[in-house]
Write a protein that holds these residues in place. Structure first.
Motif, PDB file in Angstrom:
ATOM      1  N   MET A   1      14.425 -10.868  -5.525  1.00 57.40           N
ATOM      2  CA  MET A   1      15.241  -9.564  -5.010  1.00 57.40           C
ATOM      3  C   MET A   1      15.187  -8.616  -5.854  1.00 57.40           C
ATOM      4  O   MET A   1      14.861  -8.207  -7.229  1.00 57.40           O
ATOM      5  CB  MET A   1      16.159  -9.984  -5.245  1.00 57.40           C
ATOM      6  N   ASN A   2      14.939  -7.163  -4.838  1.00 57.82           N
ATOM      7  CA  ASN A   2      15.225  -5.722  -5.535  1.00 57.82           C
ATOM      8  C   ASN A   2      16.483  -5.022  -4.881  1.00 57.82           C
ATOM      9  O   ASN A   2      17.065  -5.614  -4.095  1.00 57.82           O
ATOM     10  CB  ASN A   2      13.792  -5.259  -4.956  1.00 57.82           C
ATOM     11  N   TYR A   3      17.212  -4.255  -5.866  1.00 56.49           N
ATOM     12  CA  TYR A   3      17.784  -3.593  -6.173  1.00 56.49           C
ATOM     13  C   TYR A   3      17.781  -2.172  -4.788  1.00 56.49           C
ATOM     14  O   TYR A   3      16.206  -2.018  -4.755  1.00 56.49           O
ATOM     15  CB  TYR A   3      19.135  -3.400  -7.053  1.00 56.49           C
ATOM     16  N   LEU A  13      20.985  -5.775  -1.741  1.00 55.23           N
ATOM     17  CA  LEU A  13      19.808  -6.371  -2.304  1.00 55.23           C
ATOM     18  C   LEU A  13      18.442  -6.585  -0.945  1.00 55.23           C
ATOM     19  O   LEU A  13      18.825  -6.923   0.252  1.00 55.23           O
ATOM     20  CB  LEU A  13      20.313  -7.820  -3.282  1.00 55.23           C
ATOM     21  N   GLU A  14      17.077  -6.594  -1.593  1.00 57.98           N
ATOM     22  CA  GLU A  14      16.476  -6.825  -0.603  1.00 57.98           C
ATOM     23  C   GLU A  14      15.100  -8.100  -1.597  1.00 57.98           C
ATOM     24  O   GLU A  14      14.825  -7.644  -2.649  1.00 57.98           O
ATOM     25  CB  GLU A  14      15.435  -5.523  -0.284  1.00 57.98           C
ATOM     26  N   CYS A  15      14.635  -8.677  -0.620  1.00 53.91           N
ATOM     27  CA  CYS A  15      13.779 -10.022  -0.847  1.00 53.91           C
ATOM     28  C   CYS A  15      12.659  -8.854  -1.274  1.00 53.91           C
ATOM     29  O   CYS A  15      12.294  -8.641  -0.152  1.00 53.91           O
ATOM     30  CB  CYS A  15      13.992 -11.206  -0.744  1.00 53.91           C
ATOM     31  N   ASP A  16      12.038  -9.491  -2.094  1.00 53.12           N
ATOM     32  CA  ASP A  16      10.754  -8.574  -1.954  1.00 53.12           C
ATOM     33  C   ASP A  16       9.442  -9.639  -1.844  1.00 53.12           C
ATOM     34  O   ASP A  16       8.562  -8.640  -1.090  1.00 53.12           O
ATOM     35  CB  ASP A  16      10.098  -8.070  -3.869  1.00 53.12           C
ATOM     36  N   ALA A  21      18.118  -8.486   3.393  1.00 50.58           N
ATOM     37  CA  ALA A  21      18.532  -7.513   2.864  1.00 50.58           C
ATOM     38  C   ALA A  21      19.858  -7.961   3.096  1.00 50.58           C
ATOM     39  O   ALA A  21      20.419  -8.910   3.782  1.00 50.58           O
ATOM     40  CB  ALA A  21      18.436  -6.653   3.688  1.00 50.58           C
ATOM     41  N   ASN A  23      23.810  -8.184   1.785  1.00 55.68           N
ATOM     42  CA  ASN A  23      25.207  -6.829   0.626  1.00 55.68           C
ATOM     43  C   ASN A  23      24.836  -7.588  -0.812  1.00 55.68           C
ATOM     44  O   ASN A  23      24.931  -8.191  -0.801  1.00 55.68           O
ATOM     45  CB  ASN A  23      26.108  -7.070   0.800  1.00 55.68           C
ATOM     46  N   ILE A  24      25.716  -6.723  -2.110  1.00 58.20           N
ATOM     47  CA  ILE A  24      25.899  -6.660  -3.493  1.00 58.20           C
ATOM     48  C   ILE A  24      26.349  -8.038  -3.504  1.00 58.20           C
ATOM     49  O   ILE A  24      26.666  -9.062  -4.309  1.00 58.20           O
ATOM     50  CB  ILE A  24      26.705  -5.703  -4.154  1.00 58.20           C
ATOM     51  N   TRP A  29      23.366  -8.267   5.253  1.00 57.08           N
ATOM     52  CA  TRP A  29      23.400  -6.624   5.715  1.00 57.08           C
ATOM     53  C   TRP A  29      23.691  -7.444   7.058  1.00 57.08           C
ATOM     54  O   TRP A  29      22.446  -7.514   8.089  1.00 57.08           O
ATOM     55  CB  TRP A  29      21.848  -6.239   4.878  1.00 57.08           C
ATOM     56  N   VAL A  44      21.389   1.149 -10.396  1.00 51.80           N
ATOM     57  CA  VAL A  44      22.721  -0.083 -10.042  1.00 51.80           C
ATOM     58  C   VAL A  44      23.760   0.072 -11.519  1.00 51.80           C
ATOM     59  O   VAL A  44      24.959  -0.012 -10.777  1.00 51.80           O
ATOM     60  CB  VAL A  44      21.490  -0.979 -10.770  1.00 51.80           C
TER      61      VAL A  44
END
Length: 51
Positions: A1-3, A13-16, A21, A23-24, A29, A44
């Motif tokens: 996961m990427n911020y 957060l988005e899965c690479d 996506a 929410n924190i 999302w 961050v």
């Protein structure tokens, strides 16, 4: 996961791998299509209230 940051307003957060996506807080999302940008450590920490 990427911020990532949505329009400089919300940290998500988005899965690479799949692009999913979240929410924190871990919820899905659901705010539609958004322009997102990679979040660096400073951004961050700002959103999380860390120094």
């Amino acid at each position: 996961m990427n911020y990532v940051v949505e329009a400089e307003k919300k940290l998500i957060l988005e899965c690479d791998t799949c692009g999913r996506a979240l929410n924190i807080d871990g919820t899905e999302w659901s705010d539609g299509v958004a322009i997102i940008h990679p979040a660096n450590e400073t951004i961050v920490n700002t959103f999380l209230g860390a120094n």
